[in-house]
Motif scaffolding. Structure first.
Motif, PDB file in Angstrom:
ATOM      1  N   ILE A  44       0.733   3.885   5.172  1.00  0.00           N
ATOM      2  CA  ILE A  44       0.284   3.392   3.861  1.00  0.00           C
ATOM      3  C   ILE A  44      -0.463   2.081   4.040  1.00  0.00           C
ATOM      4  O   ILE A  44       0.060   1.128   4.629  1.00  0.00           O
ATOM      5  CB  ILE A  44       1.489   3.188   2.912  1.00  0.00           C
TER       6      ILE A  44
ATOM      7  N   GLU B 194       0.031  11.405   5.453  1.00  0.00           N
ATOM      8  CA  GLU B 194       1.353  11.891   5.081  1.00  0.00           C
ATOM      9  C   GLU B 194       2.054  12.394   6.329  1.00  0.00           C
ATOM     10  O   GLU B 194       1.524  13.241   7.048  1.00  0.00           O
ATOM     11  CB  GLU B 194       1.269  13.012   4.052  1.00  0.00           C
TER      12      GLU B 194
ATOM     13  N   VAL C   5       5.733  11.227   0.943  1.00  0.00           N
ATOM     14  CA  VAL C   5       4.901  10.428   0.050  1.00  0.00           C
ATOM     15  C   VAL C   5       5.814   9.706  -0.937  1.00  0.00           C
ATOM     16  O   VAL C   5       6.524  10.352  -1.709  1.00  0.00           O
ATOM     17  CB  VAL C   5       3.887  11.299  -0.720  1.00  0.00           C
TER      18      VAL C   5
ATOM     19  N   THR D  38       4.486   8.463   8.235  1.00  0.00           N
ATOM     20  CA  THR D  38       3.607   8.259   7.091  1.00  0.00           C
ATOM     21  C   THR D  38       2.945   6.890   7.243  1.00  0.00           C
ATOM     22  O   THR D  38       3.571   5.944   7.719  1.00  0.00           O
ATOM     23  CB  THR D  38       4.420   8.315   5.781  1.00  0.00           C
TER      24      THR D  38
ATOM     25  N   LEU E  82      -2.373   5.903   0.529  1.00  0.00           N
ATOM     26  CA  LEU E  82      -1.763   6.781   1.525  1.00  0.00           C
ATOM     27  C   LEU E  82      -2.839   7.207   2.520  1.00  0.00           C
ATOM     28  O   LEU E  82      -3.761   7.944   2.170  1.00  0.00           O
ATOM     29  CB  LEU E  82      -1.150   8.007   0.835  1.00  0.00           C
TER      30      LEU E  82
END
Length: 209
Positions: free
Chosen positions: A185, A197, A202, A183, A194
């Motif tokens: 961010i 994913e 998440v 992931t 975000l």
């Protein structure tokens, strides 16, 4: 031919961990297990090794590399972290999540995004990688093990392409390891965004936003 070290995936042998750490410190390019699959790894300050990884991946963007840190305190040495960011990072490390943060002067300029002056950082969960990082004096740089001529993900060292062992110095073998993206961010602005994913899912704070 690269050196292959078979190591226990959950309880890595200290003698082998020490050997891997020494080889990385000497400037070797390694394939190491991470929580998101095998990755190309080198020491932070080793410019020739970084260039070799870029050649393997045919990638001319060194800022695509991720800084793998042993813990949250090491992240704060290489990325600027305010109180809000710190609380978020503390809640979500270690994990298969890459955080994009503003870099400090400790990060070599060649690794930074040219416009944002940012760097991707992560505290991985894989036991072998954690054992290695705990003995390193600085983080390591990593990039996904992507071979431009290979369509299938490289997940089992027994079936890695023969040419790879001529391009890297060291392969740390833990057997089959599924490849999945982390992931990602973005945390350089006032809001956390975000970007991708992946394996880390998440975080609830972003899911509720």
């Amino acid at each position: 031919m690269s050196l292959s070290i078979e190591i226990h995936p959950q309880s890595p042998q200290p003698r082998l961990v020490a050997q891997i750490v020494q080889l990385l410190a000497e400037g070797q390019v390694a394939v190491l297990p991470t929580d998101s699959g095998y990755a190309l790894v080198c020491s932070l300050e080793n410019k020739p090794a970084l260039q070799r990884i870029a050649q393997i991946r045919r990638d001319d963007e060194p800022h695509h590399m991720t800084l793998l840190c042993r813990d949250l305190s090491e992240i704060s040495s290489y990325a600027r972290v305010d109180n809000t960011q710190y609380r978020f990072l503390k809640a979500h490390t270690p994990s298969p999540i890459t955080f994009i943060l503003e870099a400090t002067s400790e990060v070599p300029r060649r690794l930074l995004h040219p416009k944002k002056r940012s760097i991707g950082v992560r505290v991985p969960t894989h036991p072998v990688l954690q054992a290695i990082l705990r003995q390193m004096t600085e983080p390591v740089l990593s990039a996904s093990l992507v071979m431009p001529d290979q369509e299938a993900p490289l997940e089992d060292p027994a079936f890695f392409p023969r040419g790879l062992d001529r391009q890297v110095d060291l392969l740390v073998d833990v057997g089959f390891l599924a490849q999945a993206p982390s992931t990602v961010i973005e945390m350089t602005g006032s809001d956390f965004v975000l970007l991708r994913e992946g394996l880390g899912g998440v975080p609830p704070e972003l899911a509720e936003a």
